[in-house]
Structures are given as structure tokens and as C-alpha cells.
Motif scaffolding. Structure first.
Motif, PDB file in Angstrom:
ATOM      1  N   MET A  96       0.831  -1.199   0.000  1.00  0.00           N
ATOM      2  CA  MET A  96       0.000   0.000   0.000  1.00  0.00           C
ATOM      3  C   MET A  96       0.866   1.250   0.000  1.00  0.00           C
ATOM      4  O   MET A  96       1.988   1.232   0.499  1.00  0.00           O
ATOM      5  CB  MET A  96      -0.916   0.039   1.231  1.00  0.00           C
ATOM      6  N   SER A  97       0.319   2.328  -0.536  1.00  0.00           N
ATOM      7  CA  SER A  97       0.950   3.635  -0.397  1.00  0.00           C
ATOM      8  C   SER A  97      -0.111   4.636   0.042  1.00  0.00           C
ATOM      9  O   SER A  97      -1.300   4.470  -0.248  1.00  0.00           O
ATOM     10  CB  SER A  97       1.609   4.087  -1.705  1.00  0.00           C
ATOM     11  N   ALA A  98       0.348   5.677   0.744  1.00  0.00           N
ATOM     12  CA  ALA A  98      -0.568   6.706   1.229  1.00  0.00           C
ATOM     13  C   ALA A  98       0.223   7.974   1.504  1.00  0.00           C
ATOM     14  O   ALA A  98       1.404   7.914   1.849  1.00  0.00           O
ATOM     15  CB  ALA A  98      -1.278   6.247   2.505  1.00  0.00           C
ATOM     16  N   PRO A  99      -0.406   9.133   1.369  1.00  0.00           N
ATOM     17  CA  PRO A  99       0.240  10.364   1.804  1.00  0.00           C
ATOM     18  C   PRO A  99       0.444  10.332   3.321  1.00  0.00           C
ATOM     19  O   PRO A  99      -0.246   9.606   4.043  1.00  0.00           O
ATOM     20  CB  PRO A  99      -0.761  11.456   1.411  1.00  0.00           C
ATOM     21  N   LEU A 125       4.004   2.085   2.198  1.00  0.00           N
ATOM     22  CA  LEU A 125       4.915   3.130   1.754  1.00  0.00           C
ATOM     23  C   LEU A 125       4.216   4.470   1.944  1.00  0.00           C
ATOM     24  O   LEU A 125       3.177   4.722   1.325  1.00  0.00           O
ATOM     25  CB  LEU A 125       5.301   2.931   0.289  1.00  0.00           C
ATOM     26  N   VAL A 126       4.773   5.312   2.805  1.00  0.00           N
ATOM     27  CA  VAL A 126       4.173   6.610   3.113  1.00  0.00           C
ATOM     28  C   VAL A 126       4.985   7.697   2.426  1.00  0.00           C
ATOM     29  O   VAL A 126       6.179   7.854   2.706  1.00  0.00           O
ATOM     30  CB  VAL A 126       4.122   6.843   4.635  1.00  0.00           C
ATOM     31  N   ASP A 127       4.344   8.420   1.530  1.00  0.00           N
ATOM     32  CA  ASP A 127       5.066   9.417   0.746  1.00  0.00           C
ATOM     33  C   ASP A 127       4.058  10.418   0.196  1.00  0.00           C
ATOM     34  O   ASP A 127       3.010  10.028  -0.316  1.00  0.00           O
ATOM     35  CB  ASP A 127       5.821   8.735  -0.407  1.00  0.00           C
ATOM     36  N   ASP A 128       4.374  11.703   0.309  1.00  0.00           N
ATOM     37  CA  ASP A 128       3.480  12.723  -0.220  1.00  0.00           C
ATOM     38  C   ASP A 128       3.647  12.935  -1.718  1.00  0.00           C
ATOM     39  O   ASP A 128       2.872  13.663  -2.326  1.00  0.00           O
ATOM     40  CB  ASP A 128       3.697  14.052   0.513  1.00  0.00           C
ATOM     41  N   THR A 129       4.649  12.326  -2.324  1.00  0.00           N
ATOM     42  CA  THR A 129       4.784  12.402  -3.773  1.00  0.00           C
ATOM     43  C   THR A 129       3.876  11.358  -4.422  1.00  0.00           C
ATOM     44  O   THR A 129       3.454  10.388  -3.776  1.00  0.00           O
ATOM     45  CB  THR A 129       6.236  12.158  -4.220  1.00  0.00           C
ATOM     46  N   MET A 130       3.569  11.545  -5.689  1.00  0.00           N
ATOM     47  CA  MET A 130       2.672  10.646  -6.416  1.00  0.00           C
ATOM     48  C   MET A 130       3.450   9.424  -6.885  1.00  0.00           C
ATOM     49  O   MET A 130       4.136   9.456  -7.907  1.00  0.00           O
ATOM     50  CB  MET A 130       2.055  11.373  -7.606  1.00  0.00           C
ATOM     51  N   ALA A 141      -3.499   2.155  -3.306  1.00  0.00           N
ATOM     52  CA  ALA A 141      -3.023   3.460  -2.845  1.00  0.00           C
ATOM     53  C   ALA A 141      -4.198   4.289  -2.357  1.00  0.00           C
ATOM     54  O   ALA A 141      -5.300   4.227  -2.930  1.00  0.00           O
ATOM     55  CB  ALA A 141      -2.293   4.197  -3.964  1.00  0.00           C
ATOM     56  N   LEU A 142      -3.967   5.059  -1.306  1.00  0.00           N
ATOM     57  CA  LEU A 142      -4.930   6.063  -0.867  1.00  0.00           C
ATOM     58  C   LEU A 142      -4.544   7.392  -1.498  1.00  0.00           C
ATOM     59  O   LEU A 142      -3.385   7.811  -1.413  1.00  0.00           O
ATOM     60  CB  LEU A 142      -4.916   6.198   0.658  1.00  0.00           C
ATOM     61  N   ARG A 143      -5.512   8.044  -2.111  1.00  0.00           N
ATOM     62  CA  ARG A 143      -5.264   9.348  -2.709  1.00  0.00           C
ATOM     63  C   ARG A 143      -6.419  10.280  -2.344  1.00  0.00           C
ATOM     64  O   ARG A 143      -7.532   9.817  -2.054  1.00  0.00           O
ATOM     65  CB  ARG A 143      -5.155   9.238  -4.235  1.00  0.00           C
ATOM     66  N   GLN A 223       0.268  17.670   5.668  1.00  0.00           N
ATOM     67  CA  GLN A 223      -0.869  18.062   6.499  1.00  0.00           C
ATOM     68  C   GLN A 223      -0.592  17.886   7.992  1.00  0.00           C
ATOM     69  O   GLN A 223      -1.036  18.692   8.816  1.00  0.00           O
ATOM     70  CB  GLN A 223      -2.105  17.258   6.101  1.00  0.00           C
ATOM     71  N   LEU A 224       0.130  16.855   8.340  1.00  0.00           N
ATOM     72  CA  LEU A 224       0.416  16.613   9.757  1.00  0.00           C
ATOM     73  C   LEU A 224       1.228  17.763  10.348  1.00  0.00           C
ATOM     74  O   LEU A 224       0.961  18.221  11.471  1.00  0.00           O
ATOM     75  CB  LEU A 224       1.160  15.284   9.923  1.00  0.00           C
ATOM     76  N   SER A 225       2.199  18.255   9.607  1.00  0.00           N
ATOM     77  CA  SER A 225       2.986  19.393  10.084  1.00  0.00           C
ATOM     78  C   SER A 225       2.117  20.632  10.246  1.00  0.00           C
ATOM     79  O   SER A 225       2.257  21.383  11.221  1.00  0.00           O
ATOM     80  CB  SER A 225       4.130  19.689   9.105  1.00  0.00           C
ATOM     81  N   LEU A 226       1.185  20.845   9.314  1.00  0.00           N
ATOM     82  CA  LEU A 226       0.298  21.997   9.419  1.00  0.00           C
ATOM     83  C   LEU A 226      -0.597  21.893  10.648  1.00  0.00           C
ATOM     84  O   LEU A 226      -0.844  22.892  11.337  1.00  0.00           O
ATOM     85  CB  LEU A 226      -0.551  22.117   8.154  1.00  0.00           C
ATOM     86  N   GLU A 227      -1.090  20.692  10.926  1.00  0.00           N
ATOM     87  CA  GLU A 227      -1.911  20.501  12.128  1.00  0.00           C
ATOM     88  C   GLU A 227      -1.127  20.835  13.389  1.00  0.00           C
ATOM     89  O   GLU A 227      -1.635  21.504  14.296  1.00  0.00           O
ATOM     90  CB  GLU A 227      -2.405  19.053  12.193  1.00  0.00           C
TER      91      GLU A 227
END
Length: 300
Positions: A96-99, A125-130, A141-143, A223-227
Motif C-alpha cells: 500500500m501507499s498513502a500520503p 509506503l508513506v510518501d506525499d509524492t505521487m 493506494a490512498l489518494r 498536512q500533519l505538520s500543518l496541524e
């Protein structure tokens, strides 16, 4: 392939003891079974069966060959059973991948599935890139948001509500806005890679609509950093409701302009293929869907 089929027919004749019995089991005519055996013998140049009006008997070579043919049929049956098992029960490695912002949901969503199916493993796999699903061998993948055109298959799981929020400390220091126009004078935390301004479209009471543009003091694609920075009192953020629900509940964050609404963001399950999804993918998608249905701040 013809030889393999004839070997399977030969194994059935040996198993059932006669051509007629084998024909019934294989749903063939007796003459068709006889022809397949004759072609098998002609192709190998070896006699496998002694035929008489009363019974069939194996030659020595036929007996040895029958063992291998029966092993072949057994292996094929086991392979077919494995395909059926893969279709019905989750097993193997689920990639799986997810932001980063969505990764927090995967553990709670898939914990029951992983607990119920010990043969299923997870590689996340956690990554904010596509990530390219094919290159990275990703099953699922979660998008979120608008998806680019591709040959991949996207299934809408839910929508996340956006909320405008800030910490109570920030609002004490800078004042709490009471109209959308007042938002422009506040410090903003913006989800952006390049620090560009954010355009906000708000729907208010009695069908009122407002569009405004705000400049970012702090920009991040995470998003986590913004929170975290929002909770630390660094500004107003447009954040997803499911992710800040706990902070809103405890009072660490406070909603800004609660009577005004933002358009929700769609959340997608993306897979490389549409048909013949393995059980691990189908069950994971349903587990994610069920999790989001029970999560505050989401809608179907």
C-alpha cells in the motif's frame, strides 16, 4: 498443451479403471477418451495400456508414466485451489501507499483485517509524492483530491470535510474573525509545495458565498505538520475534519467561522487494475470504507 490434456485423460482412465468411467467423470464420450489415449501412445511411440474386451491393464511403462500423470493432475488441482483461496481469503503481501496525512488511518482501518487473517502481511509506503503504482508494485493506494488522468482505477471511499481552525491562544492574540472578509488579515498555514497563496470558497447561511485569497505565512505539503503548527498557535489552517476531530474535541483547536462551509475533498482507493482483484485488495478496500464511514468528519 495437447499432450498435457491427453496425460490428464490417461490419469483419469487409470484412476477410474475404465474408459467409460473416465468418460463420465470427464464429461466426454468414450470414443473421445479412446482417441486421446491412442494419440498419446502414437506420439510417444510407447504402449501404455493392454486392451481387452473385459478390462484394461497397464504396461510396465504405462504404470510408471501413470504415476507422473496423476502427480501432474494433483499439482494442477492444488494450483486451482490456491487461485480460489486467493480469490476468497486475504493472504500474501499487501503493498500500500498513502500520503503522510492519511497514513494515520491505515492502522485502525486494517487492524481487524490483519488480526483475522494471519496469512496477510502489509508493506506500507508513506510518501506525499505521487508514487507510480506499477513501478513500485503497489496493490492499493490512498489518494485525495482531484486525480490526474491515468489508466489506474479509482474508487471513491468517502469525502473529508475541511474546517477552518486555529488554537485558542492564537485567537486570543489576534482576534476571532466573525466574517469571511476578516480572514485575509490573519496569519495562514497553507498546504502548498511552493508557498503560493490559497484561494478559499466558502458557503454560508442562506446560500451566501464568499471567495477570498489568503497569503501563506507558513506553507507545507505535509498536512500533519500543518496541524501541529496550527495547534502551536502559529495561524489559521484549512485542515481536514477527521484529522483534527480529536484536537477540536479537547479544545486544542477551535473552529473559525463554524457557520461557513468549504467544499469537501474526495478520498480514493486507487488500484492498477479493475478486474480480478485479489482478495487482499478487495478486503482492504472494504475495511478502509468501513473505517471512514465511522470516522467523524467524513461523508459518503
Amino acid at each position: 498443451m495437447d499432450d498435457l490434456r491427453r496425460m490428464a485423460v490417461f490419469a483419469a482412465v487409470v484412476q477410474h479403471g475404465s474408459m467409460s468411467a473416465a468418460a463420465r467423470a470427464l464429461r466426454m464420450s468414450t470414443s473421445a477418451v479412446s482417441q486421446q489415449l491412442r494419440l498419446l501412445e502414437q506420439g510417444s511411440g510407447v504402449t501404455l495400456l493392454h486392451r481387452s474386451t473385459r478390462k484394461l491393464s497397464l504396461t510396465d511403462t504405462g504404470a510408471r508414466f501413470a504415476e507422473h500423470c496423476q502427480a501432474m493432475v494433483s499439482a494442477a488441482s492444488q494450483a486451482k485451489a490456491q487461485l480460489a483461496l486467493a480469490h476468497d481469503a486475504p493472504s500474501g503481501e499487501l503493498r500500500m501507499s498513502a500520503p503522510v496525512g492519511f497514513a494515520r488511518h491505515i492502522g485502525p482501518a486494517l487492524a481487524p483485517l490483519l488480526a483475522d487473517h494471519p496469512a496477510l502481511t502489509l508493506r506500507l509506503l508513506v510518501d506525499d509524492t505521487m508514487i507510480n503504482l506499477v513501478d513500485a508494485r503497489i496493490d492499493l493506494a490512498l489518494r485525495a483530491g482531484r486525480l490526474p488522468d491515468s489508466t489506474w482505477v479509482a474508487r471513491r471511499l468517502c469525502d473529508f470535510d475541511w474546517v477552518l481552525c486555529a488554537s485558542p491562544d492564537y485567537l486570543r492574540r489576534h482576534g476571532e474573525p466573525t466574517t469571511p472578509s476578516e480572514l485575509a488579515r490573519h496569519q495562514w498555514l497553507v498546504g502548498s509545495r511552493d508557498g503560493s497563496a490559497l484561494q478559499i470558497e466558502l458557503a454560508g447561511p442562506e446560500g451566501a458565498k464568499e471567495t477570498l485569497r489568503v497569503e501563506a505565512r507558513i506553507a507545507s505539503n505535509n498536512q500533519l505538520s500543518l496541524e501541529q503548527m496550527c495547534a502551536a498557535g502559529l495561524g489559521v489552517g484549512m485542515l481536514t475534519h477527521p484529522d483534527v476531530h480529536a484536537l477540536l474535541s479537547t479544545g486544542a483547536l477551535q473552529r473559525v467561522l463554524p457557520a461557513w462551509r468549504l467544499a469537501p475533498i474526495p478520498v480514493w482507493a486507487v488500484t492498477p487494475q479493475r478486474d480480478n482483484q485479489p482478495a487482499k485488495v478487495r478486503h482492504a478496500i472494504e475495511a478502509l470504507r468501513a473505517h471512514f464511514e465511522a470516522t467523524p468528519g467524513t461523508r459518503r
